[in-house]
Design a protein around this motif. Structure first.
Motif, PDB file in Angstrom:
ATOM      1  N   PHE A  49       0.841  -1.190   0.000  1.00 16.25           N
ATOM      2  CA  PHE A  49       0.000   0.000   0.000  1.00 16.25           C
ATOM      3  C   PHE A  49       0.879   1.243   0.000  1.00 16.25           C
ATOM      4  O   PHE A  49       1.920   1.277   0.668  1.00 16.25           O
ATOM      5  N   PRO A  50       0.475   2.284  -0.727  1.00 17.52           N
ATOM      6  CA  PRO A  50       1.263   3.518  -0.741  1.00 17.52           C
ATOM      7  C   PRO A  50       0.994   4.350   0.510  1.00 17.52           C
ATOM      8  O   PRO A  50      -0.088   4.299   1.103  1.00 17.52           O
ATOM      9  N   GLY A  51       1.989   5.124   0.896  1.00 14.12           N
ATOM     10  CA  GLY A  51       1.840   6.016   2.052  1.00 14.12           C
ATOM     11  C   GLY A  51       2.873   7.119   2.000  1.00 14.12           C
ATOM     12  O   GLY A  51       3.751   7.142   1.133  1.00 14.12           O
ATOM     13  N   SER A 226       9.390   0.547   2.077  1.00 14.00           N
ATOM     14  CA  SER A 226      10.354   0.774   1.010  1.00 14.00           C
ATOM     15  C   SER A 226      10.165   2.164   0.429  1.00 14.00           C
ATOM     16  O   SER A 226       9.070   2.507  -0.029  1.00 14.00           O
ATOM     17  N   PRO A 227      11.205   3.015   0.419  1.00 19.19           N
ATOM     18  CA  PRO A 227      11.079   4.342  -0.196  1.00 19.19           C
ATOM     19  C   PRO A 227      10.873   4.227  -1.700  1.00 19.19           C
ATOM     20  O   PRO A 227      11.400   3.320  -2.344  1.00 19.19           O
ATOM     21  N   VAL A 228      10.133   5.161  -2.262  1.00 16.52           N
ATOM     22  CA  VAL A 228       9.868   5.147  -3.698  1.00 16.52           C
ATOM     23  C   VAL A 228      11.067   5.652  -4.476  1.00 16.52           C
ATOM     24  O   VAL A 228      11.373   5.136  -5.556  1.00 16.52           O
ATOM     25  N   LEU A 229      11.786   6.626  -3.962  1.00 15.92           N
ATOM     26  CA  LEU A 229      12.852   7.284  -4.712  1.00 15.92           C
ATOM     27  C   LEU A 229      14.247   6.855  -4.280  1.00 15.92           C
ATOM     28  O   LEU A 229      15.230   7.487  -4.677  1.00 15.92           O
ATOM     29  N   GLN A 230      14.377   5.814  -3.483  1.00 19.25           N
ATOM     30  CA  GLN A 230      15.693   5.338  -3.102  1.00 19.25           C
ATOM     31  C   GLN A 230      15.619   3.849  -2.808  1.00 19.25           C
ATOM     32  O   GLN A 230      14.540   3.277  -2.683  1.00 19.25           O
ATOM     33  N   SER A 266       7.565   9.639   0.015  1.00 19.31           N
ATOM     34  CA  SER A 266       6.602   8.638  -0.456  1.00 19.31           C
ATOM     35  C   SER A 266       7.209   7.249  -0.293  1.00 19.31           C
ATOM     36  O   SER A 266       8.362   7.010  -0.660  1.00 19.31           O
ATOM     37  N   VAL A 267       6.415   6.327   0.233  1.00 18.41           N
ATOM     38  CA  VAL A 267       6.902   4.973   0.505  1.00 18.41           C
ATOM     39  C   VAL A 267       5.840   3.952   0.106  1.00 18.41           C
ATOM     40  O   VAL A 267       4.685   4.292  -0.149  1.00 18.41           O
TER      41      VAL A 267
END
Length: 350
Positions: A49-51, A226-230, A266-267
């Motif tokens: 799920f996004p958060g 899990s980070p979206v951008l790293q 964003s994760v």
């Protein structure tokens, strides 16, 4: 002679096919298929799920009274400590009220001191029978009434002082100033947020999940964030599970202090949800999946086709959960089932 030669040639041609058929084995006319085995689903489900990361402590301070913002003592992005002043309000009605309450207390203090002296003097005169008992009782009653009035005046003074103290906003905890909503000189309504504070003591992620999934979650369950951008994944733990106000349940995931994630990132949150064991078949094995009577073609031990009705469920990585009279390890046809019928004998390709 020519006729005899022709007859000999024809005889040789007739014998060649017979010898060829005797040399080649019989051709297998059964349909060739590929199969896969029915399996049990995983013991747990890992939905994602996004958060967005947010501070564990956050607040938007506001004044209790309306007024004009006279002074702002912090800047956007500044680190503040607990109790540090943030902004001041100007309200022309509050400070005069405090001054009046303090004046009333001083007035009653003077009156009470004078009544105390009068009571002592009246008692001395009463002992010499120079004043009536009624006069002494009157002075004692007036002093007790003044004591009660002074207590009420002190309560009013404390309330007025508290109202004046509320004209200065203070940080309730160590935090960063995330945003500013009001500029000095602007009118501020009672309860209107003046700025936003983001605490520095840990971060968390808030997500929303379907009701059926939320019913299987509980505080303390482990998660992965899990980070979206790293790159990388960081451990987390569910701290609270709310109730559904519409169709989704709010879930808060607390992150470890070593996560190195900042508010606003964003994760993706991966949950670990225990699952009830169920059967799974490859999606390619399900025939008529969108119709009213989906089925699979299973093989018996003697390579005979049997048609088994199924009720498809959740799809995951090319495998679909089914409810059917099958067992783990049963073979189902995944390729070559186009013209097969109940009872057909097939040849299984490696």
């Amino acid at each position: 002679m020519a006729v005899l030669g022709l007859l000999a040639l024809l005889g040789g041609c007739d014998r060649a096919p017979a010898n060829s058929q005797a040399a080649n084995p019989a051709v297998d006319a059964r349909a060739a298929v590929r199969v896969s085995q029915v399996r049990h689903s995983a013991a747990e489900e890992r939905p994602r799920f996004p958060g967005v990361v947010r501070a564990r402590e956050r607040v938007s301070p506001a004044f209790l009274h309306a007024g004009v913002l006279s002074e702002r003592l912090v800047a956007r992005g500044q680190r503040v400590e607990e109790g540090e002043p943030l902004a001041r309000l100007h309200n022309p009605a509050l400070e005069p009220a405090l001054a009046g309450a303090e004046g009333r207390v001083r007035e009653l203090d003077a009156h009470l001191a004078r009544l105390g002296r009068d009571v002592e003097r009246a008692r001395a005169l009463r002992e010499r029978n120079l004043v009536a008992q009624e006069e002494l009782d009157r002075l004692v009653s007036e002093r007790e009434a003044t004591v009660q009035a002074r207590e009420q005046a002190m309560a009013s003074r404390a309330d007025a002082r508290a109202q004046v103290d509320e004209m200065t906003l203070q940080a309730p905890f160590a935090a960063d100033v995330a945003d500013l909503f009001v500029e000095p000189g602007d009118f501020v309504a009672a309860g209107e947020p003046v700025l936003a504070l983001s605490g520095v003591d840990g971060v968390e992620v808030a997500i929303r999940v379907p009701v059926m999934l939320g019913a299987r979650l509980a505080p303390g369950m482990e998660t992965q964030v899990s980070p979206v951008l790293q790159e990388g994944r960081f451990p987390g733990r569910i701290s609270s599970v709310g109730r559904a106000d519409t169709a989704l349940v709010p879930v808060v995931v607390a992150l470890d202090s070593t996560s190195r994630l900042s508010p606003g990132e964003s994760v993706q949150v991966y949950l670990s949800v225990p699952m009830t064991p169920s059967l799974q078949v490859p999606l390619a094995a399900v025939q008529d999946p969108g119709g009213h009577a989906p089925y699979v073609l299973a093989l018996t031990d003697d390579e005979t086709v049997r048609r088994v009705p199924v009720a498809p469920g959740r799809l995951e990585n090319g495998w679909v959960t089914v409810s059917a009279p099958l067992s783990a390890g049963d073979r189902v046809v995944v390729a070559g089932q186009g013209r097969l019928q109940q009872g057909d004998s097939v040849r299984v390709l490696p």
